[in-house]
Design a protein around this motif. Structure first.
Motif, PDB file in Angstrom:
ATOM      1  N   ARG A   1       0.836  -1.208   0.000  1.00 52.60           N
ATOM      2  CA  ARG A   1       0.000   0.000   0.000  1.00 52.60           C
ATOM      3  C   ARG A   1       0.871   1.258   0.000  1.00 52.60           C
ATOM      4  NH1 ARG A   1      -5.127  -1.667   0.475  1.00 52.60           N
ATOM      5  NH2 ARG A   1      -5.561  -3.600   1.633  1.00 52.60           N
ATOM      6  N   LEU A   2       2.006   1.199   0.683  1.00 46.80           N
ATOM      7  CA  LEU A   2       2.913   2.350   0.688  1.00 46.80           C
ATOM      8  C   LEU A   2       3.484   2.579  -0.707  1.00 46.80           C
ATOM      9  CD1 LEU A   2       4.392   4.530   2.325  1.00 46.80           C
ATOM     10  CD2 LEU A   2       6.179   2.833   2.815  1.00 46.80           C
ATOM     11  N   ALA A   3       3.874   1.505  -1.386  1.00 43.07           N
ATOM     12  CA  ALA A   3       4.400   1.619  -2.750  1.00 43.07           C
ATOM     13  C   ALA A   3       3.334   2.139  -3.713  1.00 43.07           C
ATOM     14  CB  ALA A   3       4.927   0.269  -3.218  1.00 43.07           C
ATOM     15  N   ILE A   4       2.109   1.651  -3.566  1.00 45.37           N
ATOM     16  CA  ILE A   4       1.006   2.107  -4.422  1.00 45.37           C
ATOM     17  C   ILE A   4       0.698   3.575  -4.156  1.00 45.37           C
ATOM     18  CG2 ILE A   4      -1.473   1.837  -4.860  1.00 45.37           C
ATOM     19  CD1 ILE A   4      -1.044  -1.203  -4.323  1.00 45.37           C
ATOM     20  N   GLN A   5       0.704   3.960  -2.881  1.00 46.00           N
ATOM     21  CA  GLN A   5       0.427   5.352  -2.518  1.00 46.00           C
ATOM     22  C   GLN A   5       1.433   6.296  -3.159  1.00 46.00           C
ATOM     23  OE1 GLN A   5       0.528   5.941   1.719  1.00 46.00           O
ATOM     24  NE2 GLN A   5       0.274   8.141   1.581  1.00 46.00           N
ATOM     25  N   GLN A   6       2.668   5.842  -3.326  1.00 44.25           N
ATOM     26  CA  GLN A   6       3.709   6.673  -3.927  1.00 44.25           C
ATOM     27  C   GLN A   6       3.796   6.501  -5.445  1.00 44.25           C
ATOM     28  OE1 GLN A   6       7.480   6.385  -1.786  1.00 44.25           O
ATOM     29  NE2 GLN A   6       6.408   6.268   0.174  1.00 44.25           N
ATOM     30  N   GLY A   7       2.822   5.757  -6.017  1.00 41.82           N
ATOM     31  CA  GLY A   7       2.767   5.605  -7.480  1.00 41.82           C
ATOM     32  C   GLY A   7       3.872   4.756  -8.048  1.00 41.82           C
ATOM     33  N   LEU A   8       4.280   3.717  -7.304  1.00 47.00           N
ATOM     34  CA  LEU A   8       5.439   2.919  -7.695  1.00 47.00           C
ATOM     35  C   LEU A   8       5.095   1.530  -8.193  1.00 47.00           C
ATOM     36  CD1 LEU A   8       7.718   3.786  -4.635  1.00 47.00           C
ATOM     37  CD2 LEU A   8       7.781   4.819  -6.905  1.00 47.00           C
ATOM     38  N   LEU A   9       3.822   1.155  -8.176  1.00 48.16           N
ATOM     39  CA  LEU A   9       3.452  -0.240  -8.451  1.00 48.16           C
ATOM     40  C   LEU A   9       2.241  -0.310  -9.370  1.00 48.16           C
ATOM     41  CD1 LEU A   9       3.969  -3.222  -7.805  1.00 48.16           C
ATOM     42  CD2 LEU A   9       2.614  -2.951  -5.723  1.00 48.16           C
TER      43      LEU A   9
ATOM     44  N   TRP B   1       4.689  -4.600 -11.771  1.00 50.70           N
ATOM     45  CA  TRP B   1       5.603  -3.638 -12.382  1.00 50.70           C
ATOM     46  C   TRP B   1       6.042  -2.631 -11.322  1.00 50.70           C
ATOM     47  CZ3 TRP B   1       2.730  -1.986 -17.539  1.00 50.70           C
ATOM     48  CH2 TRP B   1       2.624  -3.109 -18.371  1.00 50.70           C
ATOM     49  N   PHE B   2       7.359  -2.446 -11.200  1.00 51.01           N
ATOM     50  CA  PHE B   2       7.928  -1.513 -10.237  1.00 51.01           C
ATOM     51  C   PHE B   2       8.593  -0.374 -10.995  1.00 51.01           C
ATOM     52  CE2 PHE B   2       7.890  -5.770  -8.435  1.00 51.01           C
ATOM     53  CZ  PHE B   2       7.286  -5.566  -7.199  1.00 51.01           C
ATOM     54  N   ALA B   3       8.183   0.855 -10.678  1.00 52.23           N
ATOM     55  CA  ALA B   3       8.603   2.024 -11.458  1.00 52.23           C
ATOM     56  C   ALA B   3      10.058   2.406 -11.191  1.00 52.23           C
ATOM     57  CB  ALA B   3       7.698   3.209 -11.142  1.00 52.23           C
ATOM     58  N   HIS B   4      10.803   2.632 -12.267  1.00 53.52           N
ATOM     59  CA  HIS B   4      12.126   3.250 -12.191  1.00 53.52           C
ATOM     60  C   HIS B   4      11.992   4.687 -12.696  1.00 53.52           C
ATOM     61  CE1 HIS B   4      15.433   0.093 -11.624  1.00 53.52           C
ATOM     62  NE2 HIS B   4      14.304  -0.439 -11.192  1.00 53.52           N
ATOM     63  N   SER B   5      12.690   5.578 -12.056  1.00 53.85           N
ATOM     64  CA  SER B   5      12.624   6.987 -12.465  1.00 53.85           C
ATOM     65  C   SER B   5      13.999   7.620 -12.341  1.00 53.85           C
ATOM     66  CB  SER B   5      11.613   7.751 -11.592  1.00 53.85           C
ATOM     67  OG  SER B   5      12.003   7.700 -10.231  1.00 53.85           O
TER      68      SER B   5
ATOM     69  N   ARG C   1       8.127  -8.387 -12.554  1.00 52.44           N
ATOM     70  CA  ARG C   1       8.299  -9.666 -11.868  1.00 52.44           C
ATOM     71  C   ARG C   1       6.948 -10.357 -11.742  1.00 52.44           C
ATOM     72  NH1 ARG C   1      12.595  -8.146 -12.838  1.00 52.44           N
ATOM     73  NH2 ARG C   1      14.461  -7.972 -11.511  1.00 52.44           N
ATOM     74  N   GLY C   2       6.928 -11.647 -12.036  1.00 49.83           N
ATOM     75  CA  GLY C   2       5.683 -12.403 -11.914  1.00 49.83           C
ATOM     76  C   GLY C   2       5.964 -13.875 -11.791  1.00 49.83           C
ATOM     77  N   PRO C   3       4.915 -14.678 -11.646  1.00 50.16           N
ATOM     78  CA  PRO C   3       5.086 -16.127 -11.517  1.00 50.16           C
ATOM     79  C   PRO C   3       5.792 -16.740 -12.723  1.00 50.16           C
ATOM     80  CG  PRO C   3       2.841 -15.469 -10.961  1.00 50.16           C
ATOM     81  CD  PRO C   3       3.501 -14.278 -11.571  1.00 50.16           C
TER      82      PRO C   3
ATOM     83  N   ALA D   1      13.536  -4.585  -6.772  1.00 49.89           N
ATOM     84  CA  ALA D   1      12.488  -3.904  -6.006  1.00 49.89           C
ATOM     85  C   ALA D   1      11.899  -4.834  -4.949  1.00 49.89           C
ATOM     86  CB  ALA D   1      11.395  -3.410  -6.951  1.00 49.89           C
ATOM     87  N   ILE D   2      11.705  -6.107  -5.295  1.00 49.50           N
ATOM     88  CA  ILE D   2      11.149  -7.045  -4.319  1.00 49.50           C
ATOM     89  C   ILE D   2      12.108  -7.232  -3.152  1.00 49.50           C
ATOM     90  CG2 ILE D   2      10.578  -9.492  -3.965  1.00 49.50           C
ATOM     91  CD1 ILE D   2       9.121  -9.461  -6.614  1.00 49.50           C
ATOM     92  N   ASP D   3      13.421  -7.223  -3.431  1.00 45.00           N
ATOM     93  CA  ASP D   3      14.405  -7.334  -2.353  1.00 45.00           C
ATOM     94  C   ASP D   3      14.337  -6.148  -1.392  1.00 45.00           C
ATOM     95  OD1 ASP D   3      15.450  -9.786  -2.813  1.00 45.00           O
ATOM     96  OD2 ASP D   3      17.335  -9.112  -3.699  1.00 45.00           O
ATOM     97  N   VAL D   4      14.289  -4.926  -1.941  1.00 43.45           N
ATOM     98  CA  VAL D   4      14.306  -3.764  -1.040  1.00 43.45           C
ATOM     99  C   VAL D   4      12.974  -3.635  -0.294  1.00 43.45           C
ATOM    100  CG1 VAL D   4      16.055  -2.535  -2.377  1.00 43.45           C
ATOM    101  CG2 VAL D   4      13.648  -2.112  -2.862  1.00 43.45           C
TER     102      VAL D   4
END
Length: 326
Positions: A155-163, A172-176, A188-190, A225-228
């Motif tokens: 939810r924190l990542a979504i709130q910051q527009g990162l997911l 999908w994890f945003a790079h900027s 990243r997915g199954p 991103a999943i690691d951090v």
């Protein structure tokens, strides 16, 4: 010219229209044009715009409407004029057709408007047209069940527009870049692991904790991103204003320069946690980052999982299993 109104003369005039006026002339006057790409020797399609066309048959003597699915609407040139002008009386149709006697088709062809090119490989376009994961969605299930990431972190990542959620349950994890512009996505997915093509490429995934506008006192840099996010979920100091950064693997010279500039935004004397795997590649990353961190006046600290765990997400998953067992 005076027109007699006897039934015989009226029928003779209507037959004259059918014999001498091509349906093509009527269609061209109404704005239709020959669509060569969808025509054959027997059936000529005339189109006014997308979804609006008439088929002409019998060398211009007949026609039918291909868009009427309930019943076939067809006929002669007389019927065509009335079809194109709903509510027109037969008398008014006769007047209309008299002005077309002696005319021949111009041969004008329909030119379709160029299709809008969808920048399918443009990460910004792809990102804009995807929604964030939500409870029950495929990506949400993958991240919470398979990857054991807590909902609070997502939810924190979504709130910051990162997911965002991609195809087949892919997250999908945003790079900027440092200007805040989206340059690409870790995916990243199954069944998939990769990085989006096009755009500015790999830069940095970055998620903040603490109050908005606070200067970070810590920076955590990891390989994915999943690691951090996994590290953030277990981090006992995540209540401090912190910045969690993923490189998405190896870094280009441009991404390294972005990282160097980013280090200047951390509070003077702050700490940088190099949260990499316990392997030769993790050693290599430490060799690259540590000198840059010291150069920025910050303290580098290497944190790696034990040899039994592949990466920080493996640690998170093991702890989640232990909690369930307990």
């Amino acid at each position: 010219m005076a027109y007699q109104n006897s039934p015989q003369q009226m029928n003779e005039e209507l037959q004259k229209f059918r014999d001498e006026i091509s349906c093509i002339v009527v269609l061209e006057k109404a704005g239709y044009r020959f669509d060569r790409s969808e025509s054959s020797a027997r059936h000529m399609r005339f189109r006014r715009q997308k979804g609006e066309s008439i088929i002409v048959t019998h060398g211009g003597k007949g026609w039918w409407d291909p868009h009427n699915s309930s019943s076939i609407v067809k006929g002669s040139v007389v019927d065509l004029v009335r079809f194109l002008n709903p509510g027109m009386s037969l008398g008014n149709a006769r007047v209309e057709l008299r002005g077309m006697l002696g005319l021949t088709p111009s041969g004008a062809e329909y030119v379709a408007e160029p299709k809008e090119r969808k920048p399918a490989r443009d990460p910004k376009y792809m990102w804009k047209n995807r929604q964030a994961p939500h409870p029950g969605s495929a990506a949400w299930t993958y991240l919470t069940r398979d990857r054991a990431l807590p909902e609070s972190i997502l939810r924190l990542a979504i709130q910051q527009g990162l997911l965002r959620e991609g195809m087949k349950g892919t997250a999908w994890f945003a790079h900027s870049n440092n200007a805040g512009e989206l340059t690409g996505m870790e995916m990243r997915g199954p069944e998939y692991r990769g990085f989006s093509s096009g755009g500015g490429g790999k830069m940095l995934f970055r998620m903040r904790t603490g109050e908005k506008g606070e200067t970070p006192v810590r920076l955590v840099i990891g390989e994915s991103a999943i690691d951090v996010l996994s590290y953030a979920a277990m981090d006992p100091f995540n209540f401090e204003p912190s910045l969690y950064v993923s490189t998405g693997g190896g870094m280009s010279p441009e991404a390294l320069e972005e990282f160097r500039v980013l280090l200047g935004t951390i509070e003077a004397g702050g700490r940088v946690m190099i949260a990499v795997d316990c392997d030769a590649q993790g050693d290599r990353y430490e060799e690259i980052y540590a000198p840059m961190i010291r150069e920025a006046g910050l303290k580098p600290l290497r944190y790696s999982p034990s040899a039994r765990d592949k990466d920080w997400n493996a640690v998170l998953q093991r702890r989640a299993r232990q909690d369930v067992a307990a």
